[in-house]
Design a protein around this motif. Structure first.
Motif, short mmCIF file in Angstrom:
data_model
loop_
_atom_site.label_atom_id
_atom_site.label_comp_id
_atom_site.label_asym_id
_atom_site.label_seq_id
_atom_site.Cartn_x
_atom_site.Cartn_y
_atom_site.Cartn_z
N TYR A 155 -26.82 9.23 8.29
CA TYR A 155 -26.86 9.20 6.89
C TYR A 155 -25.16 9.85 6.67
O TYR A 155 -25.76 11.58 7.05
N ASP A 156 -24.82 9.64 5.94
CA ASP A 156 -23.51 10.07 5.40
C ASP A 156 -22.58 10.38 6.49
O ASP A 156 -21.76 11.29 5.54
N LEU A 157 -22.46 9.14 6.64
CA LEU A 157 -21.22 9.38 7.69
C LEU A 157 -20.36 8.89 7.05
O LEU A 157 -19.31 9.35 7.09
N ILE A 158 -20.35 7.90 6.38
CA ILE A 158 -19.75 7.26 5.61
C ILE A 158 -20.12 7.33 4.00
O ILE A 158 -21.08 7.03 3.68
N PRO A 159 -19.25 7.45 3.25
CA PRO A 159 -19.31 8.59 1.70
C PRO A 159 -20.20 7.28 1.08
O PRO A 159 -19.35 6.26 1.22
N TYR A 160 -21.18 7.41 0.13
CA TYR A 160 -21.93 6.12 -0.16
C TYR A 160 -20.95 6.06 -1.24
O TYR A 160 -21.01 5.28 -1.51
N GLY A 161 -20.26 7.47 -2.64
CA GLY A 161 -20.36 7.05 -3.81
C GLY A 161 -18.47 7.25 -3.89
O GLY A 161 -18.15 6.24 -2.91
N PRO A 162 -18.20 6.47 -5.42
CA PRO A 162 -19.17 7.06 -6.20
C PRO A 162 -19.70 5.51 -6.23
O PRO A 162 -18.91 4.25 -6.03
N SER A 163 -21.26 5.76 -6.60
CA SER A 163 -21.86 4.41 -7.44
C SER A 163 -23.02 4.53 -8.35
O SER A 163 -22.54 5.22 -9.04
N PHE A 164 -23.64 3.28 -8.10
CA PHE A 164 -24.44 3.68 -9.27
C PHE A 164 -25.79 4.27 -8.30
O PHE A 164 -25.21 5.20 -7.60
N PRO A 165 -26.32 5.16 -9.48
CA PRO A 165 -27.72 6.38 -8.93
C PRO A 165 -28.27 4.62 -8.61
O PRO A 165 -28.82 3.95 -7.99
N GLU A 166 -29.04 5.73 -6.99
CA GLU A 166 -29.60 5.49 -5.87
C GLU A 166 -31.31 5.48 -5.90
O GLU A 166 -31.62 6.64 -7.13
N GLU B 210 -15.53 5.01 -2.20
CA GLU B 210 -15.07 5.35 -0.84
C GLU B 210 -15.07 4.65 0.19
O GLU B 210 -13.67 4.41 0.76
N SER B 211 -15.40 3.70 0.69
CA SER B 211 -16.09 2.57 2.26
C SER B 211 -14.53 1.86 1.54
O SER B 211 -13.99 1.19 2.05
N VAL B 212 -14.78 1.39 0.02
CA VAL B 212 -14.00 0.42 0.10
C VAL B 212 -12.44 0.74 0.02
O VAL B 212 -11.15 0.08 -0.01
N ARG B 213 -12.22 1.94 -0.87
CA ARG B 213 -10.49 2.75 -0.92
C ARG B 213 -10.18 2.83 0.76
O ARG B 213 -8.93 2.24 0.81
#
Length: 444
Positions: free
Chosen positions: A193-204, A104-107
């Motif tokens: 934390y979670d202000l910017i959505p982290y995923g979609p991504s690999f498992p943390e 989502e951050s890249v989008r």
């Protein structure tokens, strides 16, 4: 002046005015990457669609779109998904992984007109405080090629410090986008934390602590990235008070130059009319290594089955973490979760009392690139995470923090000042950092 030496905000404004084209920026960025990346190994995968991204930005501007990051070239850390690009988490296990969609951050960055040059190196799974791995090799510090930039967001910071791109994304689960900027003279911000959505991504490996982070040469560009990714705007403080903690209450020794630097920074801030008080933080015996079972068992849960069959595929240090994780008990994990909660309570309580807390970002400058951690700090043997003594608490508390450039040590190596604010006060933290940024320029 080269276009790439402008701030991201000024570069985007020049593109919107038509003073420079996205295509020209692409050509210059590719030339710089070809010239400068071989020495530092900051980029592990180039975007074959980079030139086409310039065409799309040009078309969108022609259609009348207002793009805050129009034509700004960026790199994305190798654990953040960029659709269609090879994203491997610095691991041979994922050497052929192609991201199925944008994080989502890249989008949001692309929607704002940013152009993705490629993927920046990181340590395996982002679980080491240096950027070297069997998959991508050693990433070096542009300030001194014998040294590393720290980790795990080392590729992102090395590329920005080398002038290849003005802005990059990293992640931070324990200081990975604050310590490396401190080692390279940059700014790096860990949001709430979670202000910017982290995923979609690999498992943390450890859910609930890792965040997406902008890395830049100045706070103006950090502010711009946070506007785009989080809708957060800097707020200028009416009054500002800083609570100083030279060792963050941890008892960690720091290099003499780091102690001197921090003292001089606090003096400069006080002489500018800003209130500086002493922060008293009592961690109740909590040690930074008490939370490491969460990372070790998280890695074991995700990759232990692969380690049993093919242990040699992993970075030896990561393999050791997996092996340790498999040996830990549920009681060990529960104790680590309790420690995490206590860290959160202590730091949030301190922030409620003091507002913004300042610490050195790291207790030492950069160390040799071949090493995963410094062997000594202030002449004393250093543990594998002593260089990270002042940052992971912030992640477990879920609060925002950033690192500002804060002069150099006696060898000319960059040092950083960490500022920490209460949860949700990201805009106020950015505003305070912008005010302090100019005061710190004269620190030796």
């Amino acid at each position: 002046m080269s276009a790439l030496d402008l701030t991201s905000r000024d570069l985007a404004a020049a593109v919107r005015r038509g003073d420079i084209t996205p295509a020209a920026i692409v050509a210059e960025t590719l030339a710089r990457a070809a010239e400068r990346n071989p020495a530092i190994n900051a980029i592990c995968h180039m975007n074959p669609d980079f030139e086409a991204e310039a065409d799309r930005v040009t078309q969108r501007l022609s259609a009348g779109e207002n793009l805050p990051l129009a034509g700004v070239p960026m790199l994305i850390k190798d654990n953040i998904w960029v659709k269609g690009l090879r994203v491997s988490q610095g691991s041979r296990l994922f050497a052929d992984h192609i991201a199925p969609e944008d994080a989502e951050s890249v989008r949001r960055l692309r929607n704002a007109g940013a152009m993705i040059l490629g993927i920046a190196t990181c340590s395996e799974f982002g679980c080491k405080g240096a950027t070297n791995s069997p998959h991508h090799g050693i990433t070096r510090n542009p300030i001194d090629l014998t040294l590393g930039p720290g980790g795990s967001s080392g590729g992102s910071v090395a590329a920005v410090a080398a002038g290849i791109v003005p802005l990059a994304l990293g992640t931070d689960a324990g200081g990975s986008s604050r310590r490396p900027p401190a080692h390279t003279g940059l700014c790096g911000m860990k949001p709430t934390y979670d202000l910017i959505p982290y995923g979609p991504s690999f498992p943390e490996p450890v859910w609930g602590i890792s965040v997406i982070c902008p890395i830049a040469r100045n706070m103006g560009d950090i502010a711009l990235a946070m506007e785009v990714m989080a809708g957060v705007h800097a707020t200028a403080p009416d009054t500002l008070s800083i609570a100083a903690s030279p060792d963050f209450g941890t008892g960690q020794v720091v290099e003499p130059d780091v102690a001197r630097n921090f003292s001089e920074a606090m003096q400069a801030i006080g002489q500018a009319g800003i209130t500086v008080q002493s922060a008293q933080i009592d961690w109740g015996g909590i040690k930074g290594h008490d939370i490491l079972p969460l990372q070790f068992t998280g890695l074991a849960n995700a990759y232990g089955h692969v380690w049993r069959d093919t242990p040699d595929i992993f970075d030896p240090m990561i393999a050791k973490q997996i092996e340790t994780g498999l040996s830990l008990t549920g009681v060990d994990v529960a104790a680590a979760h309790q420690t995490s909660y206590r860290m959160r309570s202590v730091l949030r309580g301190a922030l409620d009392r003091y507002g913004i807390i300042a610490t050195p970002t790291t207790p030492c400058p950069a160390w040799p690139a071949e090493l995963s951690a410094p062997e000594t700090i202030a002449g004393q043997p250093a543990g594998p995470r002593d260089h990270a003594a002042f940052t992971p608490q912030v992640n477990h508390a879920g609060v925002p923090a950033l690192s500002l450039p804060c002069g150099v040590d006696g060898n000319g190596l960059p040092l950083g000042l960490q500022l920490i604010a209460p949860a949700g006060q990201d805009g106020a933290l950015i505003g305070a950092a912008q005010l302090l940024e100019s005061l710190l320029k004269d620190i030796a």
